[in-house]
Design a protein around this motif. Structure first.
Motif, short mmCIF file in Angstrom:
data_model
loop_
_atom_site.label_atom_id
_atom_site.label_comp_id
_atom_site.label_asym_id
_atom_site.label_seq_id
_atom_site.Cartn_x
_atom_site.Cartn_y
_atom_site.Cartn_z
N ASP A 117 21.74 20.07 -17.45
CA ASP A 117 20.41 19.92 -18.06
C ASP A 117 19.71 21.28 -18.13
O ASP A 117 20.02 22.20 -17.37
CB ASP A 117 19.57 18.89 -17.30
N PRO A 118 18.77 21.38 -19.08
CA PRO A 118 18.20 22.71 -19.40
C PRO A 118 17.61 23.39 -18.18
O PRO A 118 17.79 24.61 -18.02
CB PRO A 118 17.08 22.37 -20.40
N GLU A 119 17.00 22.64 -17.30
CA GLU A 119 16.39 23.29 -16.13
C GLU A 119 17.45 23.97 -15.27
O GLU A 119 17.24 25.09 -14.80
CB GLU A 119 15.65 22.25 -15.27
N GLU A 120 18.55 23.29 -15.14
CA GLU A 120 19.65 23.83 -14.37
C GLU A 120 20.14 25.13 -15.00
O GLU A 120 20.33 26.14 -14.34
CB GLU A 120 20.78 22.79 -14.37
N MET A 177 18.52 27.11 -17.14
CA MET A 177 17.56 28.21 -17.08
C MET A 177 17.43 28.74 -15.66
O MET A 177 17.31 29.95 -15.45
CB MET A 177 16.17 27.76 -17.59
N GLY A 178 17.47 27.87 -14.68
CA GLY A 178 17.38 28.28 -13.28
C GLY A 178 18.55 29.19 -12.93
O GLY A 178 18.38 30.22 -12.29
N ARG A 190 18.12 32.48 -14.51
CA ARG A 190 17.08 33.27 -13.84
C ARG A 190 17.68 33.99 -12.64
O ARG A 190 17.49 35.20 -12.47
CB ARG A 190 15.93 32.35 -13.39
#
Lengths: 321, 605
Positions: B441-444, B446-447, B450
């Protein structure tokens, strides 16, 4: 804006100063009204003198003063007085007992200023100091000086033994005539009295007096009114005569002893001024003349052929040469 | 195999300083002043002029008031003296004239010379109404009157009369004032000759003639002088009526009371009292010694003080004028002071708001102008500083911050100009990231990125590499451009080693979480064309040439944990890190096979 306010301030200051300077009210705008109750014309010297004096105190005819009356016939004085009262004059100007009496009978309110022989005797005032009524003026020692005139006349013609007295019964009391007679007798002089109460009687009286060596024309308002006739008749008679008013000497009278007529009316004018300025006649004491004049006309003396004694000339205030 | 872990020196200067200037624009909230400077200056200047003015004006007014009142008191006293002198003179002239009649001695026979003397006296002195001549024995010899008939040698014995006795004793005698018929005031004056034989002359004087004297005495505008005898009878007054009204007149009583007040004050003092018209008057007195009379002069206080008031008003008007002038002056001065300050305030606001081209125009030639000039200089410096900071921000897009500072300080964008030069190109990206990204999922995603970029970013910055491109998980870096760098290949290799170490640390974590993600790096050295590309507002710095392709291909070929290096770079770095040859590889886009080297990084450098 500031400057304008400053200018306004200065203007205000200047105006205040100017106002305080001119706080000397001269013209109240009032027109005063005087009425003359007299048979005489207001062109007579003494009335001219009075109005001249009024003018010097700021009351000028045609400016703040109107004048009516004068030339009132002797037989309609009371009607004339009533006219003046009706016209609403501020004061009535008069002279002599008759006109004054007429004015006084007409009004007790309008101030009456007059030149009269004896205020107290005539009943115009209760006392000289406090007139109490609406009449005041100048008391002119008229009859009071009759015996003094007789003395001067005798001094002028020391040799005279017969003296005539021309008397107005309206002005001269009988006891006064007796006083004159007594004074004459003391000097060994005989007196004849010639009475003239009216104008018509003047001629005959003088005609009768021609018998005497000298004539004493006694004080009288009536004589004053008709003095020209008297002077003419006596000039014709060429008899040494003494009169009341120094002014007559200028008109050909030989000798006169008394207060100046014009001076008395100037004095009256002072009282008129007080009245016009609001004083009540009751508060203005009756005044007496301060100066009594002896006037001698040397021309008249020469024309009748009488030299004037040096002692008399010494005393004379006015000598007409 | 050794890897150099020494970090390059980070330049000390921080971009934060230049940043601060632009921040102030946010704080230019104008505070409403409760006590403006203008009002303070105005009040101070106004007070500075007005206070001394008021003080001097008030004190001057007060002293002039005091001096004037003293002076006026004295003046009134002098007026009284002068009035007394004039009336005394009037009486003295009569007495002198009387002297003529008592020069010749009397004989028993009647003589004409005395009579002539008496007649001359009457002629000479209008005030004399009658004259009595008494011989040495006191017998009346002659009585000459203006009104009554003359009497010669009456023989009346007057030797016991006070007039005769007093005149004999003291040469001259003044009788009491008598009122004829209760009205006209008269007085007897008797005079004796130098020799008793000449007898005594008694003259009756009409006191009304003093009126000419008393009326001629002017006391100010409405002031008056009047004479009272020893019994309180009014003898002379400008208003003759008052005299003629006699003894028991109300106004005369008021005058007598005024007289008494002045009398109580004495000869040289003026007193305030009330006159018959209820005016407050200033009154002064002086005695007339002969007849024992008293002269009083009275002037309304309002008139007396008129000049004082005038002076006071004048002072007041001057004060008002002065105050207006002071206000004007204060206004203009305060304006001159606060005007520049307001200009400064406005200027500071505008500059604060970022209008660095704004200049504060003050030419007052004083400190304020200096302050304004400072402001202007500051504005100029701020403008320069801001421009610079903007440029640095731009440079930092692809240069390490310290390099960006360096480039900026060196001043010039000339460094960024296009040229062909030797560069070391370094590519790196994550293995199998695309597969992961499409599943996770996108949060994963992007995290993870980062973490990845954080790890790489610090290293890139430290090695001052030029980051020319970023695309998802892939990065392209240059060394030796735009800033020349010593041993660029070695630095690049060391950086690659550090990157691998850092990222492999992460990879271990990711793989523990079940993500099959690896990290590879390709490094090549060669000649490339470097320079800025892009358009207005969006400019990048990049390198173009086969060496770039080579590095990219090497990166693509590298497996997880591998650092692949081309022969040119490998030659240079061989001494610094351990390099192993992996043999020739066929690389896409390269006709010839390329010898590929690998840098070992697991061992400490």
């Amino acid at each position: 804006m500031k400057r304008r306010r400053l200018v306004a301030l200065f203007a205000g200051a200047a105006a205040t100063l100017a106002a305080s300077r001119s706080a000397w009210p001269q013209a109240t705008g009032k027109i005063y009204h005087l009425g003359g109750l007299t048979p005489l014309s207001r062109r007579e010297k003494h009335w001219v003198a009075l109005f001249d004096e009024l003018g010097r105190h700021g009351f000028v005819e045609g400016v703040n003063l109107t004048v009516s009356g004068f030339d009132v016939a002797a037989d309609r004085l009371e009607a004339g007085a009533a006219d003046l009262v009706k016209a609403g004059v501020d004061a009535i100007l008069s002279g002599g007992a008759g006109p004054t009496q007429a004015a006084r009978l007409t009004t007790v309110a309008v101030p009456i200023l007059t030149v009269v022989d004896d205020f107290v005797a005539q009943g115009f005032v209760t006392s000289l100091a406090r007139p109490e009524g609406n009449v005041t003026g100048v008391s002119i020692l008229g009859s009071q000086l009759d015996s003094k005139r007789q003395e001067i006349l005798v001094e002028f013609v020391p040799a005279a033994r017969r003296l005539a007295v021309l008397a107005d019964p309206g002005s001269t009391a009988e006891d006064e005539l007796q006083t004159l007679a007594r004074a004459a007798q003391a000097r060994g002089i005989e007196i004849s009295v010639h009475r003239a109460g009216k104008r018509e009687e003047i001629g005959p009286a003088i005609e009768a007096a021609r018998q005497a060596e000298a004539i004493n024309v006694l004080a009288s308002q009536m004589f004053n009114v008709n003095h020209q006739e008297i002077l003419a008749r006596i000039a014709e008679a060429k008899i040494p005569t003494i009169y009341q008013w120094p002014e007559w000497v200028g008109e050909g009278a030989l000798i006169a002893y008394g207060p100046s007529f014009a001076a008395a009316y100037r004095q009256l004018a002072q009282q008129v001024v007080k009245v016009l300025r609001g004083a009540k006649p009751a508060d203005i004491p009756v005044e007496q003349p301060t100066k009594i004049e002896l006037a001698i006309n040397l021309k008249t003396a020469a024309s009748i052929g009488f030299p004037v004694p040096p002692a008399l000339l010494l005393r004379a205030d006015t000598v007409i040469e | 195999m050794t890897v150099d872990t020494r970090a390059p020196v980070v330049p000390a200067s921080s971009p934060a300083t230049s940043q601060a200037a632009t921040d102030t624009s946010a704080s230019n909230v104008s505070v409403r002043t409760r006590r403006p400077l203008f009002r303070k200056y105005f009040a101070a200047l106004f007070a500075a002029v007005l206070l001394p003015l008021v003080a001097s004006g008030a004190s001057e007014a007060w002293f002039s008031y005091r001096d004037q009142t003293v002076l006026l008191d004295e003046m009134l006293g002098i007026e009284a003296q002068s009035a007394a002198g004039r009336i005394q003179g009037f009486l003295d002239s009569i007495r002198d004239q009387l002297g003529w009649t008592v020069q010749l001695p009397w004989t028993d026979v009647a003589d004409e010379s005395h009579r002539i003397d008496a007649l001359r006296l009457l002629r000479q002195v209008p005030a004399i109404i009658d004259v009595i001549l008494v011989d040495a024995r006191g017998i009346e010899r002659l009585h000459i009157s203006r009104i009554a008939p003359d009497v010669t040698a009456s023989g009346i014995d007057r030797s016991s009369e006070p007039a005769v006795q007093a005149a004999r004793a003291s040469r001259v005698w003044y009788g009491p004032v008598t009122l004829h018929q209760g009205s006209e005031p008269y007085m007897q004056i008797a005079a004796a000759g130098t020799r008793a034989a000449a007898g005594v002359v008694i003259a009756e004087i009409n006191l009304k003639l003093i009126w000419d004297v008393i009326a001629a005495i002017k006391i100010g505008k409405t002031g008056e002088a009047f004479v009272v005898d020893r019994s309180g009878t009014l003898v002379a007054h400008p208003d003759m009526s008052l005299v003629l009204r006699g003894r028991d007149d109300r106004q005369a009583a008021v005058l007598a009371a005024m007289g008494a007040a002045a009398h109580a004050a004495g000869e040289h003092a003026a007193v305030r009292t009330t006159d018959a018209e209820h005016r407050t008057v200033l009154a002064a007195m002086a005695p007339i010694t002969g007849p024992d009379w008293t002269v009083f002069v009275a002037e309304p206080i309002s008139e007396v003080l008129a000049p004082v008031w005038l002076a006071l008003w004048r002072t007041l008007y001057l004060l008002l004028a002065g105050a207006s002038l002071a206000a004007l002056l204060a206004y203009f001065l305060a304006r001159r002071m606060t005007g520049p300050i307001r200009l400064l305030e406005e200027g500071a606001m505008k500059i604060g708001a970022g209008q660095f081209e704004h200049r504060i125009n003050i030419s007052s030639g004083d400190e304020l102008q200096r302050l304004a000039d400072r402001f202007n200089v500051m504005a100029g410096e701020l403008a320069v500083s801001q421009e610079r900071s903007e440029r640095i921000t731009r440079l930092k897009r692809f240069l390490a911050p310290q390099v960006a500072e360096l480039v900026e300080r060196a001043g010039q964008d000339a460094l960024l100009n296009s040229l062909r030069t030797d560069v070391v190109v370094l590519f790196c990206d994550l293995r199998d990231f695309t597969v992961f990204a499409s599943h996770a999922d996108p949060e994963e995603v992007m995290g993870l990125l980062r973490e990845y970029y954080n790890a790489l970013g610090t290293i890139i910055t430290r090695y001052e590499a030029t980051l020319t491109n970023m695309a998802g998980d892939g990065l392209m870096m240059l060394l030796n451009a735009p800033m020349p760098m010593q041993d660029a290949a070695v630095v690049g290799a060391r950086m690659a080693v550090e990157m691998q170490r850092a990222v492999q640390e992460l990879v271990r974590g990711w793989q523990a979480r079940g993500y099959r993600i690896g990290f590879g790096i390709g490094l090549a050295k060669g000649v490339a064309t470097v320079g800025r590309i892009g358009y207005e507002g969006r400019v990048d710095y990049t390198a173009i040439g086969s060496v770039v392709n080579l590095a990219s291909r090497l990166c693509a070929a590298a497996g997880n944990g591998q650092i692949l290096v081309d022969p040119a770079a490998a030659t240079e770095i061989a001494g610094a890190v351990s390099v192993t040859t992996l043999g020739t590889h066929q690389l896409k886009g390269f006709a010839d096979n390329v010898v590929v080297h690998s840098v070992a990084w697991e061992a400490p450098l």
